[in-house]
Design an enzyme around this catalytic site. Structure first.
Site, PDB file in Angstrom:
ATOM      1  N   CYS A 157     -27.084 -10.071  -1.950  1.00 46.43           N
ATOM      2  CA  CYS A 157     -27.187  -9.000  -0.984  1.00 46.43           C
ATOM      3  C   CYS A 157     -26.411  -7.201  -1.051  1.00 46.43           C
ATOM      4  CB  CYS A 157     -26.303  -9.598  -0.040  1.00 46.43           C
ATOM      5  SG  CYS A 157     -26.073  -8.870   1.848  1.00 46.43           S
TER       6      CYS A 157
ATOM      7  N   CYS B  39     -19.035  -1.314   6.442  1.00 48.82           N
ATOM      8  CA  CYS B  39     -19.552  -1.906   5.205  1.00 48.82           C
ATOM      9  C   CYS B  39     -18.727  -3.133   5.503  1.00 48.82           C
ATOM     10  CB  CYS B  39     -19.045  -1.044   3.948  1.00 48.82           C
ATOM     11  SG  CYS B  39     -17.783  -0.972   3.906  1.00 48.82           S
TER      12      CYS B  39
ATOM     13  N   CYS C 177     -21.474  -7.165   6.641  1.00 49.21           N
ATOM     14  CA  CYS C 177     -20.909  -7.851   5.976  1.00 49.21           C
ATOM     15  C   CYS C 177     -21.358  -9.221   6.310  1.00 49.21           C
ATOM     16  CB  CYS C 177     -19.913  -8.121   5.265  1.00 49.21           C
ATOM     17  SG  CYS C 177     -19.789  -9.312   3.896  1.00 49.21           S
TER      18      CYS C 177
ATOM     19  N   ASP D 269       1.027  -1.156   0.180  1.00 49.04           N
ATOM     20  CA  ASP D 269       0.267  -0.059   0.056  1.00 49.04           C
ATOM     21  C   ASP D 269       0.819   0.930   0.077  1.00 49.04           C
ATOM     22  OD1 ASP D 269      -2.313   1.421   0.258  1.00 49.04           O
ATOM     23  OD2 ASP D 269      -2.507   1.294   2.405  1.00 49.04           O
TER      24      ASP D 269
END
Length: 377
Positions: A204, A257, A261, A146
């Site tokens: 979903c 989020c 899940c 990253d």
């Protein structure tokens, strides 16, 4: 290619070495990111990157690994679980007097730990090369975490580590999504892995509905300009008024989020002690953190990814959290005491918070979701 190099055996060894170094999964893929490059350009054209100009920089190096590191023909993709156990994330999120910090940054900065492990793995690969292998190519085994223009998620998906969920994060059917990614770009033509993780999001849409700021224009697409992680971390200026109430008590990033899940019921808690919470950051009062001096902030975030927002960003974010907290004399006193000592940017957010605190019987409109389907222990 020297006949003494067994690429199939080397690929198998790499996966064993990776697990020994603490990676939960290792996959190998080719460098064809043509489809991902098209999606990236479409995403940038919509301005969804906000002020993250670096997402559009480096020409095509982000989607063409061989342009970034000449000679690259394969990418070794790894993942490492980071979720600390028993951080009571939903309890903290639902308590407006507490500070919610994204779970990935409660401990030490992951960049250093994973890069160090990947560098060890790259060295093991180098050492495994036969004596007659062209040594001038060894330096091409390069580790990234990253920190360079590398499309980590598309590469991880191609390498079989999971699929790209509707929230744009990688989901693994056996491990959820609470993990970091890293890569080694290599010149070795290793056999590639076929993805064993077809998209299983189905009908979903929980992650899309739970987002406090409606940051998903459509499934599999994120408008970073509306994302709380972007607003509280990447955004260095004023946080728009429309997002301040929805931000609630999230002072660094957002996990909603992921927490909602269903696949995260399979997530595993991290075994890395460096990822465990430090300085009480998993369960701290907003007022306590707001009252830190700059010296205390620097001391308590040493070695942490939280350092990247700086003391000004820290105070700005917490001021919003305090504005969303129930009206309280202690909060008002803390805001007023800090105001004369801070920048105009922070003052503006303090003034907003004071205005919110002054409202009688203020009923917060932010979306505090009951994420009862979040990760289970």
């Amino acid at each position: 290619m020297p006949n003494s190099l067994d690429l199939n055996q080397l690929a198998a060894d790499i996966k064993v070495w990776g697990r020994e170094l603490g990676f939960q999964q290792v996959g190998i893929t080719d460098i064809d990111l043509g489809d991902a490059e098209i999606r990236l350009k479409e995403w940038l054209a919509k301005g969804y990157n906000g002020t993250m100009e670096w997402m559009a920089a480096h020409d095509n190096k982000r989607s063409r690994p061989a342009d970034l590191v000449p000679g690259t023909v394969r990418v070794i993709s790894v993942r490492m679980d980071y979720l600390p156990g028993d951080t009571q994330q939903i309890k903290i999120l639902k308590d407006p007097t507490k500070a919610y910090i994204s779970r990935y940054t409660l401990g030490r900065d992951y960049h250093k730990l994973i890069r160090k492990r990947l560098s060890v793995l790259a060295k093991q690969i180098d050492d495994a090369l036969p004596a007659d292998y062209p040594k001038q190519h060894e330096w091409l085994n390069r580790a990234f975490v990253d920190s360079a223009p590398v499309m980590e998620r598309p590469l991880a998906e191609k390498a079989g580590l999971g699929w790209s969920g509707k929230h744009t994060l990688i989901i693994n059917s056996n491990a959820g999504s609470w993990f970091f990614l890293g890569e080694i770009l290599t010149f070795l033509p290793l056999p590639v892995d076929q993805s064993e993780q077809p998209n299983q999001c189905g009908a979903c849409s929980a992650c899309l509905k739970v987002c406090p700021t409606d940051a998903f224009p459509q499934p599999y697409e994120l408008d970073a300009r509306r994302c709380i992680s972007y607003l509280t971390i990447e955004n260095k200026g004023t946080i728009p008024l429309e997002f301040r109430e929805p931000i609630g008590n999230r002072i660094f990033g957002c996990d909603d989020c992921q927490a909602i899940c269903p696949w995260n019921k399979y997530a595993q808690f991290t075994g890395e002690t460096d990822f465990l919470p430090r300085h009480g950051l998993a369960d701290s009062d907003l007022v306590t953190l707001f009252n830190w001096s700059e010296a205390e902030y620097l001391k308590n975030t040493e070695g942490s990814a939280i350092r990247r927002i700086g003391y000004e960003g820290w105070l700005r974010n917490i001021a919003i959290g305090l504005g969303n907290a129930p009206s309280d004399a202690t909060i008002i006193a803390a805001l007023n005491a800090k105001r004369p000592t801070v920048s105009a940017l922070v003052q503006e957010h303090i003034d907003w918070a004071l205005g919110q605190q002054a409202k009688p019987n203020y009923r917060r409109k932010r979306k505090i979701q009951n994420t009862s389907r979040a990760i289970q222990s």
